[in-house]
Structures are given as C-alpha cells and as structure tokens.
Design an enzyme around this catalytic site. Structure first.
Site, PDB file in Angstrom:
ATOM      1  N   ASP A   1       0.795  -1.258   0.000  1.00  0.00           N
ATOM      2  CA  ASP A   1       0.000   0.000   0.000  1.00  0.00           C
ATOM      3  C   ASP A   1       0.815   1.288   0.000  1.00  0.00           C
ATOM      4  O   ASP A   1       0.263   2.335  -0.306  1.00  0.00           O
ATOM      5  CB  ASP A   1      -0.927   0.100   1.231  1.00  0.00           C
ATOM      6  CG  ASP A   1      -2.172  -0.725   1.104  1.00  0.00           C
ATOM      7  OD1 ASP A   1      -2.376  -1.305   0.041  1.00  0.00           O
ATOM      8  OD2 ASP A   1      -2.924  -0.786   2.089  1.00  0.00           O
TER       9      ASP A   1
ATOM     10  N   CYS B   1     -17.543 -10.469 -14.585  1.00  0.00           N
ATOM     11  CA  CYS B   1     -18.685  -9.740 -14.008  1.00  0.00           C
ATOM     12  C   CYS B   1     -19.943  -9.943 -14.853  1.00  0.00           C
ATOM     13  O   CYS B   1     -21.053  -9.908 -14.319  1.00  0.00           O
ATOM     14  CB  CYS B   1     -18.385  -8.238 -13.917  1.00  0.00           C
ATOM     15  SG  CYS B   1     -17.366  -7.802 -12.504  1.00  0.00           S
TER      16      CYS B   1
ATOM     17  N   CYS C   1     -23.890  -8.572 -14.435  1.00  0.00           N
ATOM     18  CA  CYS C   1     -24.184  -8.271 -13.027  1.00  0.00           C
ATOM     19  C   CYS C   1     -23.907  -6.795 -12.706  1.00  0.00           C
ATOM     20  O   CYS C   1     -22.957  -6.215 -13.211  1.00  0.00           O
ATOM     21  CB  CYS C   1     -23.305  -9.169 -12.147  1.00  0.00           C
ATOM     22  SG  CYS C   1     -23.418  -8.826 -10.396  1.00  0.00           S
TER      23      CYS C   1
ATOM     24  N   CYS D   1     -23.100  -4.715  -7.193  1.00  0.00           N
ATOM     25  CA  CYS D   1     -22.292  -3.809  -6.374  1.00  0.00           C
ATOM     26  C   CYS D   1     -22.710  -2.358  -6.611  1.00  0.00           C
ATOM     27  O   CYS D   1     -22.838  -1.566  -5.663  1.00  0.00           O
ATOM     28  CB  CYS D   1     -20.805  -3.994  -6.666  1.00  0.00           C
ATOM     29  SG  CYS D   1     -20.413  -3.959  -8.415  1.00  0.00           S
TER      30      CYS D   1
ATOM     31  N   CYS E   1     -17.178   7.544  -1.114  1.00  0.00           N
ATOM     32  CA  CYS E   1     -17.298   6.194  -0.562  1.00  0.00           C
ATOM     33  C   CYS E   1     -17.318   6.248   0.980  1.00  0.00           C
ATOM     34  O   CYS E   1     -16.615   7.049   1.592  1.00  0.00           O
ATOM     35  CB  CYS E   1     -16.107   5.374  -1.068  1.00  0.00           C
ATOM     36  SG  CYS E   1     -15.953   3.762  -0.334  1.00  0.00           S
TER      37      CYS E   1
ATOM     38  N   CYS F   1     -16.450   0.115   4.802  1.00  0.00           N
ATOM     39  CA  CYS F   1     -17.705  -0.395   4.237  1.00  0.00           C
ATOM     40  C   CYS F   1     -17.351  -1.590   3.364  1.00  0.00           C
ATOM     41  O   CYS F   1     -16.355  -1.564   2.643  1.00  0.00           O
ATOM     42  CB  CYS F   1     -18.384   0.694   3.405  1.00  0.00           C
ATOM     43  SG  CYS F   1     -19.794   0.111   2.432  1.00  0.00           S
TER      44      CYS F   1
ATOM     45  N   CYS G   1     -20.211  -3.394  -1.248  1.00  0.00           N
ATOM     46  CA  CYS G   1     -20.040  -3.776  -2.661  1.00  0.00           C
ATOM     47  C   CYS G   1     -19.240  -5.065  -2.809  1.00  0.00           C
ATOM     48  O   CYS G   1     -19.220  -5.658  -3.889  1.00  0.00           O
ATOM     49  CB  CYS G   1     -19.436  -2.639  -3.478  1.00  0.00           C
ATOM     50  SG  CYS G   1     -17.872  -2.049  -2.880  1.00  0.00           S
TER      51      CYS G   1
HETATM   52  S1  SF4 Z   1     -21.146  -7.629  -7.743  1.00  0.00           S
HETATM   53 FE1  SF4 Z   1     -19.995  -6.184  -9.012  1.00  0.00          FE
HETATM   54  S2  SF4 Z   1     -17.906  -6.925  -8.939  1.00  0.00           S
HETATM   55 FE2  SF4 Z   1     -19.203  -8.630  -8.287  1.00  0.00          FE
HETATM   56  S3  SF4 Z   1     -19.657  -9.794 -10.150  1.00  0.00           S
HETATM   57 FE3  SF4 Z   1     -21.311  -8.319  -9.856  1.00  0.00          FE
HETATM   58  S4  SF4 Z   1     -20.660  -6.550 -11.093  1.00  0.00           S
HETATM   59 FE4  SF4 Z   1     -18.844  -7.816 -10.772  1.00  0.00          FE
HETATM   60  S1  SF4 Z   2     -20.641   0.005  -1.332  1.00  0.00           S
HETATM   61 FE1  SF4 Z   2     -18.470   0.072  -1.942  1.00  0.00          FE
HETATM   62  S2  SF4 Z   2     -18.242   1.982  -3.066  1.00  0.00           S
HETATM   63 FE2  SF4 Z   2     -20.185   2.085  -1.980  1.00  0.00          FE
HETATM   64  S3  SF4 Z   2     -19.733   3.144  -0.074  1.00  0.00           S
HETATM   65 FE3  SF4 Z   2     -19.517   0.955   0.338  1.00  0.00          FE
HETATM   66  S4  SF4 Z   2     -17.340   0.461  -0.039  1.00  0.00           S
HETATM   67 FE4  SF4 Z   2     -17.770   2.457  -0.969  1.00  0.00          FE
END
Ligand code: SF4
Ligand code: SF4
Length: 386
Positions: free
Chosen positions: A150, A210, A213, A216, A236, A263, A266
C-alpha cells in the site's frame, strides 16, 4: 484454472514456491509498463476529477509535475517488472448485508484482526524479496528490488490485473475466481525484465467475469460508482469513515448507516464472494468484540483506551476523534432513542468535531421520535373516529 498466455520460467516457479511458503495465496508478475496498460493514463483523469478527495498521498507528483502513480518508471526509473502477491484475509464473520441489531455498528472485514496487515504482509513479502536477491546473487546477477504493501507509488490493482491475479470487478476490486476479493495485495518492484519470468511478451490477464451483473453498483448507499469500474473514492463510506478528517458533509451522514470503520457492501453483495475461502493465517483471525460491536460501548472509549486497544490495528488510522465522530453518526442512524443521553454527553465534548456530529445525531433521533409520535397520534385519532 485460468488460462496462461505465456510459459512461466524457472525464475517464476522459484518465486511462486517462495511466495506460497510465505503464506501468499496467489502470485503473478507483470511488466512495469506495457502498451496494453492504459489504466495509467486514466489515473490522471481520475485524480483530476477530484475522485481521490483529501487522499493527498494518491496525488503526489514527480518533479516534472506528473502523478507519480501514473507511471512506475517515473517514480522508480530502474523498474522493469512487478511481482504481485495476494494474501487471503477472509474470516467467517457475518456480512454487512446480513441483519444485525440496530444497537451495533459495522467494522470492515479487513480491520477485524488486531494486527495491522501492512506489518504482517510486509514481513512475509520481505522474506520473499531477500530469497529472490540471494537466488539471483548466487548466479552473479545483481538485482534491485523494492517491496510495498500500500505504501509505494504503485497502482497495485493494475499490476494485479496484468499479473493474472484476477480481473478488476465493476466494484473496482480485484476478483479471483477461487478467492473472491477478500485479499490484500503486495508488490515487489524489480529491475528484472518481465521476459525472465514469462517467456513471450503476452500478458497473463484473467478474463472479466462480471458479465451483466450490477449488484455492487446497485447496492452502494452513496452512489459512489460514477460508472462500472469507476469509483469516486471521495463519495465512498470507507473514505468518509477512515480517510476523511474533521467534518463529514451533512447530506452523506444518513447514507453512512451504522458503518463506523469502512464499508464492505459492494464486496458482500458480490456473487464471487459467496464461497470465498476463509484464511487460515492466525494474523487475520478476527477479534470477536469488533464483529457487530455495541455502539454504546464504542462511544465510551477514551483517547487512552482507543490508543491501547487499537495500537497496531488498521482502526488506529481513524484516530480517536474520527472514530467517535463515526460512532455518533451511526447512533444517529440507529433509530435508537436510548442513545440520546450518551449523545448529549458527546455533544458536550471538547472535541468540536465529535460534538457537532453528536448534535446532528441527537437532532436526527429526535425528529424520528417526533414523527413516530405523530404517526401514533394519527392512528389513535383515526381509531377514536371509527
Ligand atoms: S457484484 Fe460487481 S464486482 Fe461482483 S460480479 Fe457483480 S458486477 Fe462484478
Ligand atoms: S458500497 Fe463500496 S463503493 Fe459504496 S460506499 Fe460501500 S465500499 Fe464504498
């Protein structure tokens, strides 16, 4: 298993074996630059759009004024290849999307273990780095290397993609077909030509799985994805609860819900994480007290307790003030009026940031209480009329 485009050399096999011994789940290698790696050009547009928010370290520039992260060779002129490793940190802890009592907060999965992953991974990565230097030294080959977790001027995710570790999901995480996305990335930048690891110049890119989909993107509470694969990090929840200092903008606070550190939404909704294996590394064993932690208990943590309890933990990054600020916001979003006395204490805090967020939380809880009272009165009135 993924398709390999090139033939891996004995040097790659040596590195892979050492990385596996050191506890890494995946290892790959990418060239420091390649015409196909167009993400580096896009990084400047992303940073110029303000999507990095106050994360100044992402926006560091070279003497020539370019973003250091937009070209590795700019930051490290001798760089020829990048070894990328992935370390699984997944635990059996519940997902943030599972139901939990409204009196609890949420702490991101990667921060559940008491030890900072940077230390743990860097120790292991440096072992692999030394073994590589020694191995090549025995053959009279001098090598320059630099290991980072990082902290370097490296877009790890881009190199992870071109090293075949996984594809960049629409949620911008690297996703591996077997591991999901719960892993940390580390890199060793080297002066070794890519062709020493993989014969042929073809890159080993994992196919994007992906498909159609959009879970997220649809699930993100703050709408932080400006497009698939493109995150406005400054919108975010992880940014607001970890990186953002001082005040969290008022319109965002409700959307933060009960997240007190990071978080995972996603990633939690991603189908590729459904069967993600749990890490056997004891360094990533979760501290049970941080899984759905009690908000009332978190709000009582003094600066001294915060320092001693979270020394060495990623949570220390939020600092005591930021952490209490987040707890106050979570209490305001909890719908639990029993927090009002505790929030009133926080509202008298000498820390003006904590005090201001506690006042906001009090106001929010009172408004909810009033509107519930109004609804009850309305129902009673209607009952009396019928
Ligand atoms: S949730 Fe988002 S990252 Fe995961 S497969 Fe679906 S589109 Fe891709
Ligand atoms: S869902 Fe993912 S992009 Fe959205 S606030 Fe949470 S961590 Fe950030």
């Amino acid at each position: 298993m993924r398709q390999l485009n090139g033939v891996r050399t004995l040097l790659f096999q040596f590195i892979e074996a050492r990385a596996n011994e050191a506890g890494f789940s995946r290892v790959g290698v990418a060239p420091a630059s390649h015409p196909e790696m167009r993400e580096f050009e896009r990084f400047a547009d992303w940073a110029d759009a303000g999507y990095a928010g106050e994360m100044e370290y992402l926006k560091r520039r070279s003497d020539s004024g370019e973003y250091k992260r937009s070209s590795l060779e700019l930051a490290i002129p001798w760089a020829k290849s990048v070894i990328v490793v992935a370390m699984n940190y997944n635990s059996a802890a519940p997902k943030s999307t599972a139901s939990s009592p409204s009196t609890t907060g949420w702490i991101s999965r990667y921060a559940l273990s008491p030890r900072d992953y940077h230390d743990s991974m860097l120790d292991a990565l440096r072992r692999v780095e030394s073994q590589l230097i020694e191995h090549l030294g025995e053959q009279g080959i001098e090598t320059k290397t630099r290991a980072y977790v990082d902290t370097g001027p490296v877009l790890e995710r881009v190199y992870a993609k071109y090293a075949g570790i996984g594809w960049v999901g629409k949620n911008t995480c690297i996703i591996n077909q077997e591991l999901g996305s719960w892993f940390f990335l580390g890199v060793i930048v080297t002066s070794i030509e890519y062709s020493e690891f993989v014969s042929g110049q073809k890159l080993e890119i994992a196919p994007d799985r992906c498909g159609s989909c959009t879970r997220c993107i649809d699930a993100c509470p703050t709408g932080a994805f400006v497009a698939p694969h493109q995150l406005d990090a400054s919108s975010c929840i992880a940014y607001f609860t970890i990186e953002k200092r001082a005040t969290i903008p008022e319109p965002v606070r409700e959307k933060i819900g009960r997240h007190v550190f990071g978080c995972d939404i996603c990633q939690d909704v991603c189908p590729w994480n459904r069967k993600a294996p749990v890490s056997v590394n004891p360094d990533f064993a979760p501290d049970d007290s941080l899984i759905n932690p009690d908000l009332a208990e978190l709000a009582r943590i003094s600066p001294q307790e915060f320092r001693s309890r979270f020394r060495g933990s990623p949570i220390a990054r939020a600092k005591h003030s930021g952490f209490l600020r987040n707890v106050a916001v979570a209490m305001g979003n909890s719908g639990c009026a029993e927090y009002l006395p505790q929030l009133e204490d926080l509202a008298r805090s000498e820390d003006l940031v904590v005090a201001e967020h506690a006042k906001w939380a009090i106001e929010r809880l009172r408004q909810q209480k009033d509107s519930e009272g109004a609804t009850e009165t309305q129902v009673t009135f209607q009952q009396a009329q019928s």
